[in-house]
Motif scaffolding. Sequence first.
Motif, mmCIF file in Angstrom:
data_model
loop_
_atom_site.group_PDB
_atom_site.id
_atom_site.type_symbol
_atom_site.label_atom_id
_atom_site.label_comp_id
_atom_site.label_asym_id
_atom_site.label_seq_id
_atom_site.Cartn_x
_atom_site.Cartn_y
_atom_site.Cartn_z
ATOM 1 N N ASP A 97 0.825 -1.209 0.000
ATOM 2 C CA ASP A 97 0.000 0.000 0.000
ATOM 3 C C ASP A 97 0.861 1.261 0.000
ATOM 4 O O ASP A 97 0.336 2.363 -0.014
ATOM 5 N N SER A 98 2.176 1.079 0.010
ATOM 6 C CA SER A 98 3.136 2.197 0.071
ATOM 7 C C SER A 98 2.801 3.124 1.231
ATOM 8 O O SER A 98 2.859 4.350 1.099
ATOM 9 N N GLN A 176 0.545 -5.053 -5.014
ATOM 10 C CA GLN A 176 0.783 -3.617 -5.014
ATOM 11 C C GLN A 176 -0.478 -2.865 -5.455
ATOM 12 O O GLN A 176 -1.107 -3.209 -6.456
ATOM 13 N N SER A 177 -0.841 -1.845 -4.688
ATOM 14 C CA SER A 177 -2.096 -1.140 -4.961
ATOM 15 C C SER A 177 -1.998 -0.186 -6.145
ATOM 16 O O SER A 177 -3.010 0.134 -6.767
ATOM 17 N N SER A 178 -0.810 0.274 -6.478
ATOM 18 C CA SER A 178 -0.644 1.211 -7.591
ATOM 19 C C SER A 178 -0.178 0.445 -8.825
ATOM 20 O O SER A 178 0.920 -0.105 -8.847
ATOM 21 N N ARG A 179 -1.034 0.425 -9.857
ATOM 22 C CA ARG A 179 -0.764 -0.385 -11.046
ATOM 23 C C ARG A 179 -0.914 0.410 -12.336
ATOM 24 O O ARG A 179 -1.130 -0.154 -13.400
ATOM 25 N N ASN A 180 -0.791 1.738 -12.273
ATOM 26 C CA ASN A 180 -1.132 2.565 -13.424
ATOM 27 C C ASN A 180 0.056 2.907 -14.321
ATOM 28 O O ASN A 180 -0.089 3.697 -15.252
ATOM 29 N N GLU A 184 0.083 -1.202 -16.282
ATOM 30 C CA GLU A 184 -1.296 -0.725 -16.480
ATOM 31 C C GLU A 184 -2.072 -1.587 -17.474
ATOM 32 O O GLU A 184 -3.231 -1.933 -17.241
ATOM 33 N N THR A 195 5.986 1.267 -6.896
ATOM 34 C CA THR A 195 5.961 2.583 -7.515
ATOM 35 C C THR A 195 6.443 3.659 -6.552
ATOM 36 O O THR A 195 6.616 3.434 -5.356
ATOM 37 N N GLU A 197 6.054 8.261 -6.351
ATOM 38 C CA GLU A 197 5.683 9.499 -7.014
ATOM 39 C C GLU A 197 5.768 10.694 -6.077
ATOM 40 O O GLU A 197 5.550 10.574 -4.865
ATOM 41 N N GLU A 202 7.868 10.467 -11.175
ATOM 42 C CA GLU A 202 7.101 9.236 -11.359
ATOM 43 C C GLU A 202 8.085 8.092 -11.579
ATOM 44 O O GLU A 202 8.899 8.135 -12.508
ATOM 45 N N ASP A 204 8.562 3.612 -11.434
ATOM 46 C CA ASP A 204 7.982 2.281 -11.272
ATOM 47 C C ASP A 204 9.065 1.255 -11.568
ATOM 48 O O ASP A 204 9.900 1.449 -12.461
#
Length: 252
Positions: A97-98, A176-180, A184, A195, A197, A202, A204
């Motif tokens: 969840d970073s 991992q919750s951030s997958r954009n 993506e 990731t 940011e 930015e 990854d």
Amino acid sequence: MLASKLDQLLRPLPGREALLITNAAGEVLFQTDSVNDRFKSASLIKLGGAAYMQAHPMDLTQTVTVKDEAIVEGGMLCHLAQRNWSLRDLLDLMLSDSDNTATNVLIDWCGFDQLEAWFKECYQGLHLGRYLMAEADSQTGKENYITAAAAMKLFKQLLDDPSPFGEICRGAMYNQSSRNKLIENLPEGCSWNKTGELDDTEHDIARIMVDDQYLDVCFMSHYQGLRERAKIILAMNQVGELAYQELGGTIS
């Protein structure tokens, strides 16, 4: 062919980028000249925190009380009432969840000065200068930095660790919750990533797998403004697709 496509993709991008791609044998398939340049680390510094815990084994069932004054924005803990957490759960939250509160609690648990000294000794290009969400000041060293080469080293050793600790790290980065960014447009279940940011940053790093083959990809960037950010994110999406296709994967 892959290198040519990547060169063409990176050439018009704004700002500053570093891209490093290696295969399962650790061989470099592509790298920019900037892979050893320092970037603001953003949340990639959390890979360093996990690596310190990996190198200094501890009882992850120990319970830590998170004090109210330790709560900062970013992640789940700032929204939850629970204040007693195991080290194992804090490690998972830091990677999956970073979570910035979990990260800062673990930094204190390990010791800020000890972490920074260990980073300096073991990972060229990795620097801990501040807590997460603390005010940055590059003039006085109160900033966190990382290179793409250092990030790749950390990422590989966490994912390739066969121990129960490594299993926790793999599970966290698989979820991992951030997958954009790099992953993506890839199918679910084929990747692990972390990731980072900031307003002008930015990053990854991802392991992208097809059958029993994989590529590790680290894309780091520094830019100015939302329009430049949009171009960087799109390029990250495309790099992930190219890596997946290089392995023989098909994107529908």
